[in-house]
Design an enzyme around this catalytic site. Structure first.
Site, PDB file in Angstrom:
ATOM      1  N   SER A  58       0.786  -1.236   0.000  1.00  0.00           N
ATOM      2  CA  SER A  58       0.000   0.000   0.000  1.00  0.00           C
ATOM      3  C   SER A  58       0.816   1.284   0.000  1.00  0.00           C
ATOM      4  O   SER A  58       0.236   2.370  -0.119  1.00  0.00           O
ATOM      5  CB  SER A  58      -0.960   0.000   1.194  1.00  0.00           C
ATOM      6  N   TYR A 153     -10.795   2.187   5.276  1.00  0.00           N
ATOM      7  CA  TYR A 153      -9.705   1.877   4.344  1.00  0.00           C
ATOM      8  C   TYR A 153     -10.244   1.006   3.213  1.00  0.00           C
ATOM      9  O   TYR A 153     -10.858  -0.033   3.449  1.00  0.00           O
ATOM     10  CB  TYR A 153      -8.597   1.140   5.085  1.00  0.00           C
ATOM     11  N   SER A 154     -10.013   1.439   1.984  1.00  0.00           N
ATOM     12  CA  SER A 154     -10.545   0.707   0.838  1.00  0.00           C
ATOM     13  C   SER A 154      -9.586   0.765  -0.338  1.00  0.00           C
ATOM     14  O   SER A 154      -9.303   1.846  -0.872  1.00  0.00           O
ATOM     15  CB  SER A 154     -11.898   1.270   0.409  1.00  0.00           C
ATOM     16  N   ASN A 155      -9.085  -0.392  -0.736  1.00  0.00           N
ATOM     17  CA  ASN A 155      -8.214  -0.457  -1.902  1.00  0.00           C
ATOM     18  C   ASN A 155      -8.940  -0.057  -3.180  1.00  0.00           C
ATOM     19  O   ASN A 155      -8.316   0.405  -4.147  1.00  0.00           O
ATOM     20  CB  ASN A 155      -7.660  -1.878  -2.046  1.00  0.00           C
ATOM     21  N   GLY A 300       2.907  -0.848   4.048  1.00  0.00           N
ATOM     22  CA  GLY A 300       2.349  -1.646   2.965  1.00  0.00           C
ATOM     23  C   GLY A 300       2.630  -3.117   3.173  1.00  0.00           C
ATOM     24  O   GLY A 300       3.682  -3.493   3.695  1.00  0.00           O
TER      25      GLY A 300
END
Length: 367
Positions: A58, A153-155, A300
């Site tokens: 991330s 939190y969202s990819n 990440g």
């Protein structure tokens, strides 16, 4: 620059945490320090090296957010642009509405869009993915909240941001990252893989995973070759410790973004159900350490690789740490706790400076 406590923390990661290998590189002013422990390759026993590349997960988001903000500075994008403007018809269904979600809300995770990687079963079955497929995966689940009313939190947010960058510029996201960041900064070990290239180009450590098993004796798999398409703009980049330090020194130091965009990136919001002790801006987080100091950067994780890259707010003192594993034994029980311990060792208060300051204060009091 503190080194002995950091070396001790690296050694504990291997001897007590049970990770195959760990490396760390620090920059403070003009000084640079590198240290490692354990192995880069369990078969050969090779040590981890300064030039080794690894998947940064991330931390990719920090690069994507920086590109997006540079494009707003150029006038190509506006933070108030909606997803619908650039990607008409893509974000609709299950309470999601692209006309009500802005680029700013994508970048600071306040969009209310479901995180597609939470749907692990569908993701595992899908295999090679397009970004649009990842978005549709998220849309199969209801929106948890209205845009701008909460944080999660969202990819998916960063997949959409990557698609917007490509649509607005007419160029691949990998090219825009190279044009705005890796090229100007000379980050020769940093890149976003193209297509489904599963390799890590150049010198690299092996990446080892237990596939999220909590069992200390779980089987270990080699995940070095990995299809990057399920992660793309949310977490597929590859880099080195030295490159990440150079990037965050430039970013934190205000050398990558004009002042208005720098202020936007560092407008922080509280996080929720994420990393403890953090706030979140545009692709960047603040992390409160036990010593009472706050550092800025990003963490990440991907199968077989966990990374933290954080520094002081002015960018003069930065540290990048990488584990070529995705587990840590007790007393940490997870890689993040182990990495945070290394950060705390590096950014501990400067005892010599504190003694000098105390002495000066005492002298002033006596006068």
């Amino acid at each position: 620059m503190t080194t002995e406590k950091v070396r001790h923390a690296l050694h504990r990661a291997v001897t007590e945490g049970g990770v195959p290998g760990i490396l760390a590189e620090a920059r403070q002013g003009d000084s640079r320090w590198f240290g490692s422990d354990g192995t880069a390759d369990r078969e050969t026993g090779r040590e981890r090296r300064q030039e080794d590349r690894f998947r940064i997960g991330s931390i990719t988001k920090t690069f994507v957010a920086t590109v997006a903000l540079r494009l707003t500075a150029e006038g190509t994008l506006n933070l108030n642009d909606t997803v619908e403007k650039w990607l008409p018809g893509l974000l609709h269904g299950n309470g999601h509405d692209g006309s009500g979600v802005t680029l700013a809300q994508l970048l600071n995770n306040t969009s209310g869009i479901v995180n597609y990687t939470d749907d692990t079963e569908t993701l595992q079955q899908t295999g090679n993915c397009t970004p649009e497929q990842l978005v549709r995966m998220a849309l199969s689940h209801p929106a948890p909240f209205a845009p701008g009313t909460d944080w999660a939190y969202s990819n998916t947010n960063y997949v959409l941001a990557g698609l917007i960058i490509e649509r607005a510029t007419g160029r691949p996201l990998a090219d825009e990252i190279a044009r705005h960041i890796t090229g100007p900064l000379g980050l020769s070990g940093t890149y976003l893989p193209r297509g489904d290239d599963s390799s890590i180009v150049g010198p690299h450590s092996r990446h080892y995973t237990k596939l999220h098993s909590p069992d200390p004796d779980a089987e270990i798999y080699d995940a070095t070759e990995l299809d990057p398409t399920p992660y793309w703009a949310a977490g597929a980049m590859i880099s080195t410790a030295g490159d990440l330090n150079r990037f965050f020194r430039a970013l934190l130091g205000g050398r990558l973004l004009p002042a208005p965009q720098q202020a936007e990136m560092f407008t922080m919001v509280p996080t929720k159900d994420w990393l403890p002790g953090t706030t979140y801006g545009f692709g960047i987080s603040s992390l409160a350490l036990d010593e009472g100091r706050t550092v800025w950067g990003m963490a990440g994780a991907l199968f077989g690789s966990w990374t933290c890259a954080y520094g002081t707010r002015d960018g003069r003192h930065v540290l990048t740490v990488n584990l070529n594993a995705d587990w840590a034994n007790a007393p940490w029980d997870d890689p993040l706790g182990l990495l945070t311990e290394v950060l705390a060792a590096q950014f501990q208060p400067d005892e010599a400076a504190d003694r000098t300051a105390s002495g000066a204060a005492a002298g002033t009091a006596h006068r």
